[in-house]
Structures are given as structure tokens and as C-alpha cells.
Design a protein around this motif. Structure first.
Motif, PDB file in Angstrom:
ATOM      1  N   UNK A  74       0.840  -1.201   0.000  1.00 49.10           N
ATOM      2  CA  UNK A  74       0.000   0.000   0.000  1.00 49.10           C
ATOM      3  C   UNK A  74       0.873   1.248   0.000  1.00 49.10           C
ATOM      4  N   UNK A  75       0.379   2.320  -0.605  1.00 49.66           N
ATOM      5  CA  UNK A  75       1.127   3.582  -0.597  1.00 49.66           C
ATOM      6  C   UNK A  75       0.167   4.736  -0.841  1.00 49.66           C
ATOM      7  N   UNK A  76       0.518   5.846  -0.261  1.00 46.79           N
ATOM      8  CA  UNK A  76      -0.308   7.058  -0.381  1.00 46.79           C
ATOM      9  C   UNK A  76      -1.737   6.810   0.069  1.00 46.79           C
ATOM     10  N   UNK A  77      -1.892   5.932   1.055  1.00 48.04           N
ATOM     11  CA  UNK A  77      -3.217   5.640   1.582  1.00 48.04           C
ATOM     12  C   UNK A  77      -4.095   4.818   0.662  1.00 48.04           C
ATOM     13  N   UNK A  78      -3.506   4.216  -0.392  1.00 47.12           N
ATOM     14  CA  UNK A  78      -4.264   3.432  -1.351  1.00 47.12           C
ATOM     15  C   UNK A  78      -3.852   1.964  -1.281  1.00 47.12           C
ATOM     16  N   UNK A  79      -4.860   1.102  -1.420  1.00 54.70           N
ATOM     17  CA  UNK A  79      -4.596  -0.330  -1.500  1.00 54.70           C
ATOM     18  C   UNK A  79      -4.408  -0.756  -2.952  1.00 54.70           C
ATOM     19  N   UNK A  80      -3.841  -1.941  -3.158  1.00 56.03           N
ATOM     20  CA  UNK A  80      -3.526  -2.404  -4.508  1.00 56.03           C
ATOM     21  C   UNK A  80      -4.774  -2.538  -5.379  1.00 56.03           C
ATOM     22  N   UNK A  81      -5.939  -2.690  -4.763  1.00 52.75           N
ATOM     23  CA  UNK A  81      -7.166  -2.883  -5.533  1.00 52.75           C
ATOM     24  C   UNK A  81      -7.914  -1.578  -5.798  1.00 52.75           C
ATOM     25  N   UNK A  82      -7.380  -0.440  -5.348  1.00 47.86           N
ATOM     26  CA  UNK A  82      -8.017   0.851  -5.625  1.00 47.86           C
ATOM     27  C   UNK A  82      -7.679   1.308  -7.044  1.00 47.86           C
ATOM     28  N   UNK A  83      -8.663   1.859  -7.743  1.00 50.18           N
ATOM     29  CA  UNK A  83      -8.474   2.243  -9.139  1.00 50.18           C
ATOM     30  C   UNK A  83      -7.375   3.286  -9.302  1.00 50.18           C
ATOM     31  N   UNK A  84      -7.236   4.208  -8.345  1.00 47.66           N
ATOM     32  CA  UNK A  84      -6.253   5.281  -8.467  1.00 47.66           C
ATOM     33  C   UNK A  84      -4.942   4.978  -7.756  1.00 47.66           C
ATOM     34  N   UNK A  85      -4.703   3.719  -7.442  1.00 49.83           N
ATOM     35  CA  UNK A  85      -3.405   3.296  -6.892  1.00 49.83           C
ATOM     36  C   UNK A  85      -2.333   3.483  -7.975  1.00 49.83           C
ATOM     37  N   UNK A 180     -18.255   0.438 -21.237  1.00 48.14           N
ATOM     38  CA  UNK A 180     -17.956   1.724 -21.841  1.00 48.14           C
ATOM     39  C   UNK A 180     -17.054   2.604 -21.007  1.00 48.14           C
ATOM     40  N   UNK A 181     -16.693   2.155 -19.801  1.00 51.28           N
ATOM     41  CA  UNK A 181     -15.824   2.931 -18.920  1.00 51.28           C
ATOM     42  C   UNK A 181     -14.598   2.103 -18.535  1.00 51.28           C
ATOM     43  N   UNK A 182     -13.621   2.779 -17.965  1.00 47.34           N
ATOM     44  CA  UNK A 182     -12.425   2.087 -17.475  1.00 47.34           C
ATOM     45  C   UNK A 182     -12.776   1.305 -16.216  1.00 47.34           C
ATOM     46  N   UNK A 183     -12.344   0.043 -16.166  1.00 52.50           N
ATOM     47  CA  UNK A 183     -12.575  -0.816 -15.007  1.00 52.50           C
ATOM     48  C   UNK A 183     -11.262  -1.447 -14.571  1.00 52.50           C
ATOM     49  N   UNK A 184     -11.112  -1.620 -13.264  1.00 50.63           N
ATOM     50  CA  UNK A 184      -9.894  -2.215 -12.735  1.00 50.63           C
ATOM     51  C   UNK A 184     -10.172  -3.623 -12.229  1.00 50.63           C
ATOM     52  N   UNK A 185      -9.394  -4.575 -12.732  1.00 49.98           N
ATOM     53  CA  UNK A 185      -9.387  -5.945 -12.224  1.00 49.98           C
ATOM     54  C   UNK A 185      -8.133  -6.096 -11.382  1.00 49.98           C
ATOM     55  N   UNK A 186      -8.287  -6.470 -10.130  1.00 46.10           N
ATOM     56  CA  UNK A 186      -7.136  -6.645  -9.238  1.00 46.10           C
ATOM     57  C   UNK A 186      -7.203  -8.022  -8.597  1.00 46.10           C
ATOM     58  N   UNK A 187      -6.046  -8.680  -8.520  1.00 48.54           N
ATOM     59  CA  UNK A 187      -5.975 -10.055  -8.012  1.00 48.54           C
ATOM     60  C   UNK A 187      -4.823 -10.173  -7.024  1.00 48.54           C
ATOM     61  N   UNK A 188      -5.113 -10.786  -5.889  1.00 44.56           N
ATOM     62  CA  UNK A 188      -4.056 -11.207  -4.974  1.00 44.56           C
ATOM     63  C   UNK A 188      -4.003 -12.726  -5.012  1.00 44.56           C
ATOM     64  N   UNK A 189      -2.819 -13.286  -5.015  1.00 43.36           N
ATOM     65  CA  UNK A 189      -2.661 -14.733  -4.996  1.00 43.36           C
ATOM     66  C   UNK A 189      -1.391 -15.071  -4.236  1.00 43.36           C
TER      67      UNK A 189
END
Length: 462
Positions: A74-85, A180-189
Motif C-alpha cells: 500500500x502507498x499514499x493511503x491506497x490499497x492495490x485494488x483501488x483504481x487510483x493506486x 464503456x468505462x475504465x474498469x480495474x481488475x485486481x488479483x491477490x494470490x
């Protein structure tokens, strides 16, 4: 003279018997070139999701459970799954992505050559834009193979998780994606294995139902050791996005969709006559209005139309030729009674798995309709180890007006398999087959058995 007539009659009778056994192909040779199969257009679309993933390992591979590991990146108060990370310093990779390819056998003489393997959490991120034409469709995301878990987030929300690491898994992401919009797919494994880990808190354990995904507060996995399940971690198979209409053929992804897909098989084999009955048991789910549907089955063979050509410039590209076509009776499919939240599963682990008296294990699906299509097919090319013939089976779902609702393609072969202790052992297409690669051992290093005798081997094969 009578003897000659007798011999002639015998030969004539034999010839008649041979002709009676002849199989007429579905298409005569002169018609074959005009039988090129064209897959019908379908509202269902499949997207390859293998490229342009961002990747990063946990800051310290020993960080467990998931919450602690994700906090390490995490950095700048954002988690890896946040779109603006900010993932600009992450690696860009494609999948399949076996992360241990770079450190396998660093310790070549210790711990089966895997002493230097990275074991821990790792993270993937991918931005996607789904066409607006897919708005209103069902959206399923499949992970063909991972080691050992998938914790899936879409646009910052947890969609579900899978932790067993031995089968493909799929997720219904319909309600989380904005076409029609930007979407974030985030995966932890993660790829931790029990053997060789001195700290047992740093190994993968199941999440108890109701706990935070990745809490590792449940049981460990009995076979999660390097002896049986290689550490080789990451997203190790294809990632596929399916966009389907509201009435569709299900996918064979019981984890976590609780659907089983179509079952395609052959029976009533006549090996010498080259015939068998092909059956398709289709599984259809309807999240739209009630309707009547049919399931059309088209069995296609890839053929080189110029295989016998002596022309050096002949095009030897294989083309799909329709071999067999048949369909089911019209079947009424009702609207599923468990749409929405009732058909969304965070995990397939039963809610009562950790109760003192849990219910019997169930493999029930969501609300689906079974449709069966079957036909006897002649002049078949069976699969065998020497001739591994395959067919592409297209299952086409149509409504009562003939409109195509969904098309699925399954590549498979058809072969008769039996095992007889007293007559040749294993047989494929009535021919005895000598097995190789079965991992039988002349000695057994584990206790009790020693050397397995013949009757134990036969029992094992049965």
C-alpha cells in the motif's frame, strides 16, 4: 462343376456381407469441399485477457495473512485494488505467468532443488474497457489456473475468492463492471507450501465462511506441499472474459459459479463399423423471460482439402468441415428463481463447513435447465494414442424463432475405454494399450505396502 458353383456362391455371399458392413459417410467426397462450416454469429463474446497486467510481489514474501501482505504494498493511503493506486513502478507482464520460473532450482542440491523459491503473496492489476454493446449482458471472468489462490477485486470491491489451487475458477462480475468505462481488475494470490516452512503461520489456510477473505483462520490444505503440488506460483493459465446474453449455456466452472457446463460424450460404440452415438447434455440458464429453446449440435472436423495434392504451391491450411448435425427437441426454459444476490457466491466452501455437524456435501448447481441432444453418427474417426483424432463440437442455443442466443465450442475426441483383468487389461477402441507415464513404482518407499503385487495393481486400475 458343382464344386465351382459352390465356391462362387460362397465368394458372392462373403462379398455381400462385406458390403453390408460398409459405412456411408455423412458427406460424399465430391461434396466435402462445399461443406465448410461457418460458426453462426452469436450475442455471446469471448475476450482474451492475457496481456498488459501489472505485477508486484509482496514487500516481504513472509507477510501473512492477506491483509498484512497487501498492506506491505500500500502507498499514499491506497490499497492495490483501488483504481487510483499508482502502479507505475510495477512490472508489466502477460499471463500465463509462472513467477517462479526465475528462481527454480537456485538451490540445486537442497530441498528437491527448490530451496530458493519465492513463497508468498503477489498482486496483479489490469485496466479494461468493456464495449457498451455488452451492456445488459452477463459477464464472467475465468482463471484457468492459479497457484494457489484468487482474491478478486473489481473497481475496488471484493467479488469473491478461491483458495484450493487445483482447478479453474470463475466469477460473475456483471454487477461490478461498467461497460464503456475504465474498469480495474485486481488479483491477490499466493503460492506458499507447507513443507520447508518453519513458521506455520506463514502458510496458506482456508478462510472460514463469514471471515474476511484471506484471513487464513481455517484449516490448512492437506496436499499443499511441494511433494504433490508444485510451488510454481502466479496466474499460471489463461484469463478469459465471457459476455453472454441473459439466456445462455453455462460454463464448466463450479468454483465459484456453481455451474457445470455442457457434457459431451459417446456411447453404443461399433468400432469396426466406425459408428457411435454422440450425446450432448446441455446446461442452460435463463435470467430473462420464459422461452422455448432448442440446442443444435454441429460436429466439425478440421481437414486439409488439398492433402493429396502434388502441387508444390497447394494451400494445406486445414478448414472446418461439418460432419454431423442434430438438435434437441424444443424445450421450455423458465426464468431462474435465484437471480441476483442468490446466485452470487463469495466462495464455494459451505457456510456450515466448520460446524460440529455440517450437512452432507452437495454439488447442486444454480437454477438451470437440462437439454439433451443425441444422434447416431457414422464413419467416425475415434481417438486413440496412435491417432488422436479430435472434433470441434459447436453447441448452438436458439429460440423458437431461430435466433441464436449462444454458441459454445468444445474440442474433444470420442473413444471406447474398458478395463478387463482377464482379457488384455486396458483397452482403447477394443485394442490393448500398454500404459506409460502412470507413475507406478516397482517399490513403494512409504510404509506398509513395500512392493504392490499384481492383484493390487489390477484393483488400482479398476
Amino acid at each position: 462343376m458343382k464344386k465351382k458353383i459352390s465356391i462362387f456362391c460362397s465368394l458372392l455371399l462373403a462379398l455381400q456381407m462385406m458390403l453390408s458392413l460398409a459405412v456411408v459417410p455423412v458427406f460424399a467426397d465430391e461434396e466435402l469441399t462445399s461443406a465448410v462450416y461457418e460458426e453462426p454469429e452469436s450475442p455471446a463474446v469471448t475476450y482474451n485477457m492475457n496481456v498488459d497486467w501489472k505485477f508486484k510481489k509482496a514487500a516481504d514474501g513472509s507477510e501473512y495473512p492477506l491483509a498484512k501482505a497487501s498492506a506491505s504494498v500500500a502507498k499514499d493511503g491506497k490499497n492495490f485494488y483501488d483504481a487510483d493506486y499508482d502502479d507505475s513502478d510495477w512490472d508489466t507482464v502477460s499471463v500465463p505467468h509462472p513467477i517462479n520460473a526465475e528462481d527454480s532450482f537456485d538451490g540445486a542440491c537442497y530441498d528437491a532443488g527448490e530451496a530458493g523459491l519465492y513463497r508468498g503473496f503477489m498482486f496483479y492489476r489490469k485496466h479494461i474497457t468493456i464495449p457498451e454493446s455488452d451492456a445488459g449482458k452477463k459477464l464472467f471472468l475465468e482463471f484457468e489456473a492459479v497457484r494457489n489462490s484468487v482474491y478478486l477485486y473489481v473497481n475496488g470491491e471484493i467479488v469473491g475468492y478461491y483458495e484450493a489451487g487445483i482447478a479453474a475458477t470463475g466469477f460473475d462480475i456483471t454487477d461490478y463492471v461498467k461497460p464503456g468505462q475504465d474498469n480495474l481488475i485486481a488479483v491477490a494470490t499466493d503460492n506458499a507450501a507447507d513443507r520447508g516452512q518453519s513458521d506455520t503461520t506463514k502458510v496458506t489456510k482456508e478462510t472460514k465462511p463469514g471471515s474476511e477473505p484471506g484471513a487464513a483462520d481455517g484449516n490448512g490444505y492437506q496436499w499443499n506441499t511441494k511433494d504433490f503440488n508444485e510451488v510454481q506460483g502466479g496466474i499460471t493459465g489463461d484469463v478469459i472474459l465471457y459476455a453472454k446474453g441473459k439466456t445462455y449455456q453455462t460454463l464448466p466452472l463450479y468454483n465459484n459459479l456453481k455451474t457445470k457446463g455442457n457434457y459431451i460424450y459417446a456411447t453404443d460404440f461399433d468400432i469396426r463399423g466406425k459408428s457411435a452415438t454422440i450425446t450432448v447434455e446441455g446446461e442452460v440458464r435463463n435470467e430473462d423471460a420464459d422461452k422455448d429453446v432448442t440446442l443444435e449440435v454441429n460436429v466439425v472436423e478440421m481437414v486439409d482439402p488439398n492433402k493429396d495434392s502434388t502441387d508444390a504451391d497447394a494451400d494445406h491450411t486445414k478448414q472446418p468441415y461439418l460432419r454431423y448435425s442434430f438438435k434437441s427437441d424444443a424445450t421450455s426454459v423458465k426464468t431462474a428463481k435465484d437471480t441476483g444476490a442468490d446466485s452470487h457466491f463469495m466462495t464455494t466452501v459451505p457456510d456450515d463447513a466448520y460446524d460440529d455437524n455440517p450437512a452432507a456435501t452437495s454439488t447442486e448447481t444454480v437454477d438451470v435447465t437440462k437439454i439433451v441432444a443425441s444422434a447416431k453418427c457414422e464413419d467416425m474417426k475415434f481417438w486413440s494414442p496412435d491417432s488422436p483424432n479430435l472434433y470441434d463440437v459447436y453447441t448452438v442455443l436458439k429460440d423458437s424463432e431461430g435466433n441464436v442466443l449462444d454458441v459454445q465450442k468444445t474440442t474433444t475426441g470420442f473413444r471406447k475405454v474398458e478395463y478387463d483383468i482377464n482379457d488384455g487389461g486396458l483397452k482403447i477402441n477394443d485394442q490393448p494399450v500398454w500404459l506409460t507415464g502412470y507413475a507406478q513404482r516397482s517399490t513403494n518407499e512409504w510404509a506398509v505396502i513395500g512392493v504392490a503385487n499384481d492383484w493390487l495393481q489390477d484393483l488400482d486400475m479398476q
